[in-house]
Design a protein around this motif. Structure first.
Motif, PDB file in Angstrom:
ATOM      1  N   GLN A  55       0.437  -1.107   0.219  1.00 30.91           N
ATOM      2  CA  GLN A  55       0.058   0.137   0.061  1.00 30.91           C
ATOM      3  C   GLN A  55       0.984   1.023  -0.152  1.00 30.91           C
ATOM      4  OE1 GLN A  55      -3.962   0.013   0.152  1.00 30.91           O
ATOM      5  NE2 GLN A  55      -4.310   2.310   0.982  1.00 30.91           N
ATOM      6  N   TYR A  56       1.915   1.219   0.808  1.00 29.68           N
ATOM      7  CA  TYR A  56       2.800   2.219   1.356  1.00 29.68           C
ATOM      8  C   TYR A  56       3.639   2.877   0.095  1.00 29.68           C
ATOM      9  CZ  TYR A  56       5.472   6.038   3.347  1.00 29.68           C
ATOM     10  OH  TYR A  56       6.035   7.197   4.050  1.00 29.68           O
ATOM     11  N   PHE A  57       4.515   1.368  -0.936  1.00 32.51           N
ATOM     12  CA  PHE A  57       5.480   1.847  -1.436  1.00 32.51           C
ATOM     13  C   PHE A  57       4.794   1.170  -3.207  1.00 32.51           C
ATOM     14  CE2 PHE A  57       8.514   0.776   2.174  1.00 32.51           C
ATOM     15  CZ  PHE A  57       9.076   1.759   2.484  1.00 32.51           C
ATOM     16  N   GLY A  58       4.084   0.331  -3.191  1.00 29.74           N
ATOM     17  CA  GLY A  58       4.092  -0.297  -4.379  1.00 29.74           C
ATOM     18  C   GLY A  58       5.282  -1.193  -4.686  1.00 29.74           C
ATOM     19  N   GLU A  59       5.839  -1.443  -6.325  1.00 31.00           N
ATOM     20  CA  GLU A  59       6.141  -3.358  -6.326  1.00 31.00           C
ATOM     21  C   GLU A  59       7.720  -2.397  -5.851  1.00 31.00           C
ATOM     22  OE1 GLU A  59       3.339  -4.278  -9.773  1.00 31.00           O
ATOM     23  OE2 GLU A  59       5.745  -3.786  -9.961  1.00 31.00           O
ATOM     24  N   HIS A  60       8.303  -1.500  -5.947  1.00 33.58           N
ATOM     25  CA  HIS A  60       9.276  -1.409  -6.211  1.00 33.58           C
ATOM     26  C   HIS A  60      10.051  -0.459  -4.972  1.00 33.58           C
ATOM     27  CE1 HIS A  60       9.904  -4.704  -8.740  1.00 33.58           C
ATOM     28  NE2 HIS A  60       9.352  -4.334  -9.837  1.00 33.58           N
ATOM     29  N   PRO A  61      10.082  -0.683  -3.886  1.00 28.17           N
ATOM     30  CA  PRO A  61      10.470   0.311  -2.606  1.00 28.17           C
ATOM     31  C   PRO A  61      12.136   0.713  -3.570  1.00 28.17           C
ATOM     32  CG  PRO A  61      10.518  -1.051  -1.489  1.00 28.17           C
ATOM     33  CD  PRO A  61      10.006  -1.473  -2.478  1.00 28.17           C
ATOM     34  N   SER A  62      12.347   2.248  -3.150  1.00 28.96           N
ATOM     35  CA  SER A  62      13.559   2.192  -3.154  1.00 28.96           C
ATOM     36  C   SER A  62      14.075   2.855  -1.882  1.00 28.96           C
ATOM     37  CB  SER A  62      13.777   4.175  -3.830  1.00 28.96           C
ATOM     38  OG  SER A  62      13.028   4.891  -3.191  1.00 28.96           O
ATOM     39  N   ARG A  63      15.423   3.232  -1.541  1.00 30.04           N
ATOM     40  CA  ARG A  63      16.384   3.018  -0.680  1.00 30.04           C
ATOM     41  C   ARG A  63      15.527   4.521   0.264  1.00 30.04           C
ATOM     42  NH1 ARG A  63      20.365   1.142   2.396  1.00 30.04           N
ATOM     43  NH2 ARG A  63      20.607  -0.139   0.209  1.00 30.04           N
ATOM     44  N   GLU A  64      15.491   5.114  -0.236  1.00 31.55           N
ATOM     45  CA  GLU A  64      15.409   6.715   0.084  1.00 31.55           C
ATOM     46  C   GLU A  64      13.642   6.853   0.433  1.00 31.55           C
ATOM     47  OE1 GLU A  64      16.543   6.110  -3.199  1.00 31.55           O
ATOM     48  OE2 GLU A  64      18.242   7.001  -2.624  1.00 31.55           O
ATOM     49  N   GLU A  65      12.652   5.449   0.118  1.00 25.02           N
ATOM     50  CA  GLU A  65      11.680   5.951   0.515  1.00 25.02           C
ATOM     51  C   GLU A  65      11.593   4.804   1.377  1.00 25.02           C
ATOM     52  OE1 GLU A  65       9.708   4.105  -2.752  1.00 25.02           O
ATOM     53  OE2 GLU A  65       8.478   5.503  -3.411  1.00 25.02           O
ATOM     54  N   VAL A  66      12.442   3.903   1.662  1.00 25.24           N
ATOM     55  CA  VAL A  66      12.089   3.072   2.928  1.00 25.24           C
ATOM     56  C   VAL A  66      13.014   3.993   3.994  1.00 25.24           C
ATOM     57  CG1 VAL A  66      13.554   0.916   4.126  1.00 25.24           C
ATOM     58  CG2 VAL A  66      12.769   1.082   1.455  1.00 25.24           C
ATOM     59  N   ASP A  67      14.411   4.837   3.819  1.00 23.53           N
ATOM     60  CA  ASP A  67      14.809   5.102   5.163  1.00 23.53           C
ATOM     61  C   ASP A  67      13.517   6.515   5.519  1.00 23.53           C
ATOM     62  OD1 ASP A  67      17.104   4.217   4.537  1.00 23.53           O
ATOM     63  OD2 ASP A  67      17.907   5.641   3.213  1.00 23.53           O
ATOM     64  N   ASP A  68      12.935   7.704   4.600  1.00 19.69           N
ATOM     65  CA  ASP A  68      11.888   7.972   4.967  1.00 19.69           C
ATOM     66  C   ASP A  68      10.537   7.275   6.099  1.00 19.69           C
ATOM     67  OD1 ASP A  68      11.767   9.852   1.788  1.00 19.69           O
ATOM     68  OD2 ASP A  68      13.080   9.738   3.705  1.00 19.69           O
ATOM     69  N   LEU A  69      10.687   6.433   5.690  1.00 18.53           N
ATOM     70  CA  LEU A  69       9.466   5.334   7.079  1.00 18.53           C
ATOM     71  C   LEU A  69      10.273   5.183   8.017  1.00 18.53           C
ATOM     72  CD1 LEU A  69       6.931   4.409   6.777  1.00 18.53           C
ATOM     73  CD2 LEU A  69       7.537   2.449   6.101  1.00 18.53           C
ATOM     74  N   THR A  70      11.713   4.489   8.163  1.00 17.12           N
ATOM     75  CA  THR A  70      11.959   4.145   8.768  1.00 17.12           C
ATOM     76  C   THR A  70      12.657   5.669   9.912  1.00 17.12           C
ATOM     77  OG1 THR A  70      13.226   2.330   7.663  1.00 17.12           O
ATOM     78  CG2 THR A  70      14.579   2.965   9.695  1.00 17.12           C
ATOM     79  N   GLU A  71      12.668   6.483   9.134  1.00 18.40           N
ATOM     80  CA  GLU A  71      12.640   7.906  10.533  1.00 18.40           C
ATOM     81  C   GLU A  71      11.798   8.328  10.691  1.00 18.40           C
ATOM     82  OE1 GLU A  71      16.426   9.287   7.422  1.00 18.40           O
ATOM     83  OE2 GLU A  71      14.115  10.807   8.004  1.00 18.40           O
ATOM     84  N   ARG A  72      10.721   8.181  10.509  1.00 15.71           N
ATOM     85  CA  ARG A  72       9.144   8.369  10.577  1.00 15.71           C
ATOM     86  C   ARG A  72       8.942   7.350  11.869  1.00 15.71           C
ATOM     87  NH1 ARG A  72       5.319  11.051   8.203  1.00 15.71           N
ATOM     88  NH2 ARG A  72       3.517  10.913   9.228  1.00 15.71           N
ATOM     89  N   VAL A  73       9.156   6.046  11.696  1.00 15.94           N
ATOM     90  CA  VAL A  73       8.205   5.425  12.435  1.00 15.94           C
ATOM     91  C   VAL A  73       9.527   5.276  13.710  1.00 15.94           C
ATOM     92  CG1 VAL A  73       8.392   2.894  13.442  1.00 15.94           C
ATOM     93  CG2 VAL A  73       7.697   3.552  10.952  1.00 15.94           C
ATOM     94  N   ALA A  74      10.920   5.747  13.438  1.00 14.69           N
ATOM     95  CA  ALA A  74      11.716   5.325  15.163  1.00 14.69           C
ATOM     96  C   ALA A  74      11.507   6.894  15.594  1.00 14.69           C
ATOM     97  CB  ALA A  74      13.602   5.023  14.583  1.00 14.69           C
ATOM     98  N   ALA A  75      11.182   7.992  14.532  1.00 14.53           N
ATOM     99  CA  ALA A  75      11.114   9.566  15.456  1.00 14.53           C
ATOM    100  C   ALA A  75      10.337   8.835  16.336  1.00 14.53           C
ATOM    101  CB  ALA A  75      10.461  10.083  14.844  1.00 14.53           C
ATOM    102  N   ARG A  76       8.669   7.845  16.499  1.00 10.97           N
ATOM    103  CA  ARG A  76       7.578   7.996  17.199  1.00 10.97           C
ATOM    104  C   ARG A  76       8.483   6.881  18.657  1.00 10.97           C
ATOM    105  NH1 ARG A  76       2.857   9.992  15.338  1.00 10.97           N
ATOM    106  NH2 ARG A  76       3.051  10.919  13.811  1.00 10.97           N
ATOM    107  N   HIS A  77       9.086   6.606  18.404  1.00 14.67           N
ATOM    108  CA  HIS A  77       9.779   5.138  18.658  1.00 14.67           C
ATOM    109  C   HIS A  77      11.257   4.393  19.169  1.00 14.67           C
ATOM    110  CE1 HIS A  77       5.055   3.873  18.937  1.00 14.67           C
ATOM    111  NE2 HIS A  77       4.877   3.646  17.423  1.00 14.67           N
TER     112      HIS A  77
END
Length: 328
Positions: A55-77
């Motif tokens: 739902q979030y990335f589609g078929e082929h997530p880029s490293r930048e997209e993955v890093d953005d989501l990682t930072e977002r979740v890590a900032a909350r937790h």
């Protein structure tokens, strides 16, 4: 074959509750399950996690997209940041999760699922269905026959057609066909929402690519026009990736090139329109995809604040998409 997951207080029902509310007790309640049920629950979480990432990335997530989501979740937790990083990095590093325990994996998956649910209201609203599909198991021996097979084996005029078991199967299959038709109709009317990584703008698109809604979130008041425009464009891209994937699955409104594929590179056709106050100009391409938002003055906020500004942007985009239909 997927394992069935019994119960609702610490099984799939708890997962639905967590997706919808973020309740911590719902997230950790699986620990009370017996080992077989706990393994089944992990299977379910794995499939829901995959659905959320799609739902979030589609078929082929880029490293930048993955890093953005990682930072977002890590900032909350922050206490779970390491596990979240390893689990998400596995998407772009060939599935390697490093030295991480099963509990760390499932915790990270929960947190990512919940974050995506907050960013995508349609995913959150469909939590019941998504979890049910992820945890559903097939009957032993495979699925029951489809309607065509049943009709061929037991024609309506045959004596066997009135057998109670045949009648039961026929009624069940007819109900399933109606359910499938209703589900397909609802899918055609589906909405796809995307939010930029800074959580400044949320865009909602219909399956045909038309804009259904656009909101500016708290914090937009402190940003300049160019930054707001960038956030709106990024939110649009997130929503469009979801829309495109579903359109391809359904075979409807799927003639648009894949977002980010570069297939429309060199196509200079654009259509633009202004809001009625001429504060905002929106530009769309031949597919109705947003390509630019330009503010004509620096004083953006009136009495209605960010809500009024969002209305100006919506009006301009609506105008550009309507103009596009009359032009092509």
């Amino acid at each position: 074959m997927p394992r069935s997951v019994p119960g609702s207080s610490s099984g799939p029902g708890a997962l639905v509750l967590y997706i919808q509310t973020g309740d911590r007790n719902a997230r950790i309640s699986y620990r009370e399950l017996a080992e077989p049920e706990r393994l089944a629950y992990r299977d379910t979480v794995n499939r829901v996690f995959d659905a959320a990432l799609s739902q979030y990335f589609g078929e082929h997530p880029s490293r930048e997209e993955v890093d953005d989501l990682t930072e977002r979740v890590a900032a909350r937790h922050p206490q779970y940041g390491g596990g979240v990083k390893r689990v998400l990095r596995a998407l772009v590093e060939g599935g390697r999760r490093g030295e991480i325990s099963p509990r760390q994996i499932i915790t990270a998956q929960h947190l990512v699922i919940r974050e995506i649910a907050k960013l995508h209201p349609d995913f959150r609203k469909a939590a019941d269905r998504i979890v049910a599909e992820a945890s559903a198991s097939r009957l032993p021996g495979g699925s029951e026959p489809d309607m065509a097979t049943l009709a061929a084996a037991y024609p309506a005029e045959s004596a066997a057609a009135n057998d109670p078991e045949v009648l039961r199967l026929r009624a069940a299959l007819e109900a399933e066909q109606r359910k499938t038709a209703e589900m397909r109709e609802s899918l055609l009317d589906a909405e796809f929402s995307g939010t930029d990584s800074n959580a400044v703008a949320t865009v909602t698109l219909g399956l045909d690519g038309s804009m259904r809604d656009l909101e500016l979130l708290r914090g937009a008041e402190r940003m300049g026009g160019r930054s707001i425009a960038v956030c709106v464009l990024r939110a649009w891209v997130v929503a469009e990736k979801q829309r495109w994937n579903r359109a391809k699955e359904l075979g409807k409104h799927d003639s648009f090139p894949k977002p980010g594929s570069g297939a429309s590179k060199g196509d200079t056709f654009l259509c633009e329109a202004y809001s009625s106050t001429r504060l905002c100009r929106a530009t769309v391409d031949r597919y109705g995809r947003l390509r630019g938002v330009t503010f004509m003055r620096t004083d953006l906020l009136g009495d209605d604040g960010r809500h009024g500004l969002a209305a100006e942007i919506r009006e301009a985009i609506d105008g550009a998409q309507v103009e596009l239909k009359t032009t092509l």
